[in-house]
Structure formats: structure tokens, C-alpha cells
Design a protein around this motif. Structure first.
Motif, PDB file in Angstrom:
ATOM      1  N   GLN A  13       0.830  -1.204   0.000  1.00 38.64           N
ATOM      2  CA  GLN A  13       0.000   0.000   0.000  1.00 38.64           C
ATOM      3  C   GLN A  13       0.867   1.258   0.000  1.00 38.64           C
ATOM      4  O   GLN A  13       0.583   2.215  -0.742  1.00 38.64           O
ATOM      5  CB  GLN A  13      -0.906  -0.008   1.224  1.00 38.64           C
ATOM      6  CG  GLN A  13      -2.034   1.011   1.173  1.00 38.64           C
ATOM      7  CD  GLN A  13      -2.995   0.850   2.328  1.00 38.64           C
ATOM      8  OE1 GLN A  13      -2.596   0.639   3.465  1.00 38.64           O
ATOM      9  NE2 GLN A  13      -4.283   0.949   2.045  1.00 38.64           N
ATOM     10  N   VAL A  14       1.926   1.267   0.786  1.00 36.77           N
ATOM     11  CA  VAL A  14       2.833   2.420   0.806  1.00 36.77           C
ATOM     12  C   VAL A  14       3.479   2.614  -0.561  1.00 36.77           C
ATOM     13  O   VAL A  14       3.634   3.750  -1.041  1.00 36.77           O
ATOM     14  CB  VAL A  14       3.911   2.249   1.906  1.00 36.77           C
ATOM     15  CG1 VAL A  14       5.017   3.292   1.748  1.00 36.77           C
ATOM     16  CG2 VAL A  14       3.282   2.367   3.296  1.00 36.77           C
ATOM     17  N   LEU A  15       3.859   1.520  -1.209  1.00 36.10           N
ATOM     18  CA  LEU A  15       4.445   1.609  -2.551  1.00 36.10           C
ATOM     19  C   LEU A  15       3.459   2.256  -3.527  1.00 36.10           C
ATOM     20  O   LEU A  15       3.838   3.131  -4.324  1.00 36.10           O
ATOM     21  CB  LEU A  15       4.830   0.216  -3.045  1.00 36.10           C
ATOM     22  CG  LEU A  15       5.393   0.122  -4.470  1.00 36.10           C
ATOM     23  CD1 LEU A  15       6.688   0.925  -4.584  1.00 36.10           C
ATOM     24  CD2 LEU A  15       5.623  -1.339  -4.860  1.00 36.10           C
ATOM     25  N   LEU A  16       2.191   1.858  -3.463  1.00 37.19           N
ATOM     26  CA  LEU A  16       1.174   2.452  -4.328  1.00 37.19           C
ATOM     27  C   LEU A  16       0.972   3.930  -4.006  1.00 37.19           C
ATOM     28  O   LEU A  16       0.819   4.760  -4.911  1.00 37.19           O
ATOM     29  CB  LEU A  16      -0.141   1.684  -4.185  1.00 37.19           C
ATOM     30  CG  LEU A  16      -0.146   0.254  -4.745  1.00 37.19           C
ATOM     31  CD1 LEU A  16      -1.416  -0.483  -4.344  1.00 37.19           C
ATOM     32  CD2 LEU A  16       0.011   0.270  -6.263  1.00 37.19           C
TER      33      LEU A  16
ATOM     34  N   ARG B  65       3.239   5.899  -2.865  1.00 38.57           N
ATOM     35  CA  ARG B  65       4.415   6.595  -3.403  1.00 38.57           C
ATOM     36  C   ARG B  65       4.238   6.903  -4.893  1.00 38.57           C
ATOM     37  O   ARG B  65       4.692   7.938  -5.374  1.00 38.57           O
ATOM     38  CB  ARG B  65       5.662   5.725  -3.240  1.00 38.57           C
ATOM     39  CG  ARG B  65       6.225   5.638  -1.852  1.00 38.57           C
ATOM     40  CD  ARG B  65       7.519   4.829  -1.875  1.00 38.57           C
ATOM     41  NE  ARG B  65       7.982   4.531  -0.549  1.00 38.57           N
ATOM     42  CZ  ARG B  65       8.677   5.360   0.212  1.00 38.57           C
ATOM     43  NH1 ARG B  65       8.960   6.568  -0.251  1.00 38.57           N
ATOM     44  NH2 ARG B  65       9.079   4.996   1.411  1.00 38.57           N
ATOM     45  N   CYS B  66       3.567   5.999  -5.584  1.00 38.43           N
ATOM     46  CA  CYS B  66       3.381   6.179  -7.026  1.00 38.43           C
ATOM     47  C   CYS B  66       2.289   7.198  -7.339  1.00 38.43           C
ATOM     48  O   CYS B  66       2.412   7.966  -8.303  1.00 38.43           O
ATOM     49  CB  CYS B  66       3.021   4.834  -7.677  1.00 38.43           C
ATOM     50  SG  CYS B  66       4.334   3.598  -7.603  1.00 38.43           S
TER      51      CYS B  66
ATOM     52  N   CYS C 132       8.480   9.307   3.818  1.00 35.30           N
ATOM     53  CA  CYS C 132       9.150  10.239   2.895  1.00 35.30           C
ATOM     54  C   CYS C 132       8.433  10.339   1.546  1.00 35.30           C
ATOM     55  O   CYS C 132       9.061  10.241   0.482  1.00 35.30           O
ATOM     56  CB  CYS C 132      10.607   9.827   2.688  1.00 35.30           C
ATOM     57  SG  CYS C 132      11.583   9.771   4.203  1.00 35.30           S
ATOM     58  N   ILE C 133       7.134  10.535   1.602  1.00 34.53           N
ATOM     59  CA  ILE C 133       6.339  10.701   0.383  1.00 34.53           C
ATOM     60  C   ILE C 133       6.087  12.194   0.170  1.00 34.53           C
ATOM     61  O   ILE C 133       5.490  12.858   1.017  1.00 34.53           O
ATOM     62  CB  ILE C 133       4.991   9.951   0.480  1.00 34.53           C
ATOM     63  CG1 ILE C 133       5.231   8.460   0.699  1.00 34.53           C
ATOM     64  CG2 ILE C 133       4.147  10.177  -0.777  1.00 34.53           C
ATOM     65  CD1 ILE C 133       3.959   7.657   0.933  1.00 34.53           C
ATOM     66  N   LYS C 134       6.567  12.695  -0.927  1.00 40.65           N
ATOM     67  CA  LYS C 134       6.398  14.108  -1.245  1.00 40.65           C
ATOM     68  C   LYS C 134       5.123  14.312  -2.053  1.00 40.65           C
ATOM     69  O   LYS C 134       4.895  13.604  -3.034  1.00 40.65           O
ATOM     70  CB  LYS C 134       7.601  14.628  -2.041  1.00 40.65           C
ATOM     71  CG  LYS C 134       8.939  14.458  -1.346  1.00 40.65           C
ATOM     72  CD  LYS C 134       9.047  15.327  -0.105  1.00 40.65           C
ATOM     73  CE  LYS C 134      10.421  15.219   0.540  1.00 40.65           C
ATOM     74  NZ  LYS C 134      10.525  16.021   1.783  1.00 40.65           N
TER      75      LYS C 134
END
Length: 377
Positions: free
Chosen positions: A140-143, A145-146, A170-172
């Protein structure tokens, strides 16, 4: 030409319960609204039309992760957005934010805003390590991030969610906002003094372990031994997914033995709250900002809830209710007993809760802020 806004959620019920006031306010301001849900039937579609919006059915698995199917559904959703010539997409809840955001970008929608109403199951702490939950959280975190960096704005309901998702991982993002409560139509939740007897506690929510239903049952059993006339009400739907057999059996046992009364899921929540004395939500779930605590305070009922994100933001400890530590059944019992033994506090804390709700839980005021966030460049 009128601006066209697509509101993308999960079920028709969430649109009608959580987004009806927003839809009505958008229509009032001359916006064309398309309401997307996964499970529309004729009745729910007609209710959406009565609000002034156009219902649109779409496909997306509500639970689990099937990348191939989810990507196909996102592509199908993008075609619907393109066909309706949508100008702005507003999605809420995790999967609609992720795959609705992807669909919006594939369709070339001008502006896309996502609202995360809590971090949910995968971010909820557990006493035992679960590889399945750990893996799901990382996917879920990877998604996120995208997708989240490609949204024009990301909205959270509490500061902890913003910190634990964006800063910790660290998601901008382009822009982020902490909205707070999603609000209520206070005309539907009028203040009324609590009845004198019987003393009645009430729990409202999905009947999941993470929502604290087991702690509520434990407390009810303990207090019934001391105060057998106290009534414990449970409103909600037993979830088939995510519950243990042990919890289901325990719940049915408490119901059959008269420890709790269980009307199930009801449409007249406000009426049940007015019949009650104190609202209890012993959740350790990663809530966004619980609607149930807002409802209880709006009708003038003190709240006992837990020191977890979202829940602790909704109550002023010692003024509109009490905050206890999650998983601490004895602390929960002690506060419930305190209210029974200090019944005059039910009225004073209830009035304080109503005053707080008028100031901070008015849907019209909150939706004005939300609409500004959706449209603001």
C-alpha cells in the motif's frame, strides 16, 4: 459550461451517509456532480438522483489486492471519466484514492484530489505480528508513493495520519491539508437530555475486533454483575471478513444471554443515541475522524473513546467525555462505572459536547472548506 466533478467512493452507502451533504452543497453552487460507487442498485441510484447527482457504477475490488484486475478496473474507470468529460475528480478511502487517482491521470482530468479517511487496517497496530498485514502495508505504501505525488491535493482528517504516512515514509506531495471532522447536518442531530432510566451505554460501528467490540463486551459483562439494570446497546453490522470465530461466538453468546441488545444496522442512529446515556468507542483501529463520536456529541451524549489517532482528536478529555488507553479494559470499565455513579455529569458533559459539535462538526462549514480545497489551485 458547468464544471463537472466526479466523486469516487466505495459503496453507495458511504456516498449517501458520508457525502450526501457535500453533494447537495455542490449542486447548490451550480456544479454538475457524478457519484461513483461499486455496488449501486436501483434504490440507491434513485436516492443519489434525488440529491441532484448522476449515479455511475464502476468496478474495483473493495478488499485485497489483485494488481492485474485493479489496473484493468482503473483503465475502465478512466474511460468513464473521459466519456463524461470530468473536470475534477474527488476520491475518498484508500483504493479509490489510489486507483481513482490513476484513472484520473489516464483520462487527462484537469484536477485530482484524494482524501484518506484514516490509514485503516494495514496501519492498525496488533499485539501479534502478522506477515499478511506487514506485506499489505508495504504494498500500500508503494502504491501511495506512485500515486499521491501526482494528485493536486491530499486531504487527511488528522495530523497523525499525515505524519505517519507522508513524513515517516518520505512521500512528497504537491499539497496536503488536515481537514479534521467530516461533519454532520446538525438539523438531523438535535440536542436532547439523556433519559433518567435505564442507564444505557451504546456502541456504534463496524463489528470488528479493531473497533474494540470485544472490549465493550468484556466491560458489559463485568458491569452487569454490579448493575444488572444497565443496558448495553450495539448498533452495526457483523463483518464476515476480518473477524475471528471466537469473537463471533462471544458476540452471539452475549446477545443470547441478554448482556447486550443488538438491533443490527439501523437508519435512525440519532433516535438510538437520544435513548442512550453514554457513547462508547474503545477502538484501536486507525480511524480518520470517527463519525459516530460526532453524532453522539451532536445529540448531547458524553463519549468514552481511546487514545489513538482520530478518536482522541474528537473528544476533549474530562470535558466532553473521557479518553482511555487502547486495550485497557479495566480503564474502560472504571470510566463507565464513573458515569453510572455520577449521572449528573452525563448532562453537563453532554451539553459541552453539543456546544463543541456546533462549533466544529457543522457539515455546512466543513464542506465549504472541503469544496475550497477541491477547487483551489
Amino acid at each position: 459550461m458547468k464544471t463537472k466533478v466526479a466523486i469516487i467512493g466505495t459503496t453507495a452507502q458511504t456516498l449517501l451517509v458520508f457525502r450526501a451533504d457535500l453533494i447537495k452543497q455542490l449542486i447548490k453552487e451550480g456544479i454538475t456532480v457524478f457519484a461513483f460507487a461499486m455496488d449501486f442498485d436501483e434504490l440507491s441510484m434513485e436516492r443519489i438522483r434525488k440529491l441532484g447527482a448522476t449515479p455511475v457504477a464502476y468496478s474495483l475490488s473493495r478488499y485485497g489486492l489483485n494488481p492485474a484486475a485493479d489496473l484493468i478496473h482503473a483503465w475502465q474507470l478512466s474511460r468513464k471519466l473521459r466519456d463524461f468529460q470530468i473536470d475534477i475528480v474527488f476520491s475518498y478511502f484508500s483504493k479509490p484514492v489510489i486507483f481513482g487517482g490513476l484513472a484520473a491521470r489516464l483520462a487527462g482530468v484537469k484536477r485530482c484530489v484524494g482524501m484518506l479517511e484514516g490509514l485503516g487496517y494495514t496501519f492498525t497496530p496488533t499485539q501479534q505480528f502478522s506477515f499478511k498485514r506487514w506485506f499489505a502495508r508495504h504494498v500500500q505504501v508503494l502504491l501511495y508513493r506512485c500515486i499521491l505525488p501526482r494528485l493536486d491535493k491530499v486531504i487527511f482528517l488528522n495530523k497523525d495520519d499525515q505524519h505517519d504516512l507522508l513524513e515517516r515514509h518520505c512521500i512528497k506531495v504537491k499539497d496536503a491539508l488536515v481537514l479534521g471532522a467530516i461533519g454532520l447536518d446538525l438539523n438531523d442531530y438535535g440536542y436532547s437530555p439523556a433519559p433518567q432510566s435505564p442507564f444505557r451505554f451504546i456502541f456504534i460501528g463496524r463489528l470488528l475486533e479493531e473497533k474494540g467490540i470485544l472490549f465493550y463486551l468484556n466491560a458489559a459483562e463485568a458491569i452487569k454483575k454490579i448493575h444488572p439494570d444497565v443496558v448495553f446497546t450495539v448498533l452495526g453490522q457483523m463483518e464476515k471478513k476480518g473477524n475471528s470465530k471466537k469473537l463471533t461466538e462471544r458476540f452471539l453468546k452475549c446477545q443470547s444471554e441478554g448482556v447486550i441488545e443488538f438491533p443490527g444496522q439501523v437508519d435512525n442512529v440519532a433516535e438510538w443515541l437520544t435513548l442512550s446515556s453514554v457513547f462508547v468507542l474503545p477502538s484501536y483501529y486507525r480511524e480518520g475522524f470517527p463519525r459516530s463520536t460526532q453524532e453522539a456529541m451532536a445529540v448531547g451524549r458524553p463519549v468514552i473513546t481511546t487514545n489513538v489517532p482520530g478518536c482522541r482528536d474528537s473528544v476533549i478529555d474530562g470535558s466532553t467525555g473521557f479518553i482511555v488507553e487502547p486495550n485497557d479494559v479495566q480503564a474502560l470499565i472504571d470510566k463507565m462505572l464513573w458515569f453510572i455513579e455520577n449521572s449528573e455529569a452525563v448532562e453537563s458533559m453532554g451539553r459541552a459536547g453539543r456546544e463543541f459539535a456546533v462549533l466544529y462538526y457543522d457539515a455546512e462549514k466543513i464542506n465549504t472548506r472541503l469544496i475550497q480545497a477541491i477547487f483551489d489551485n
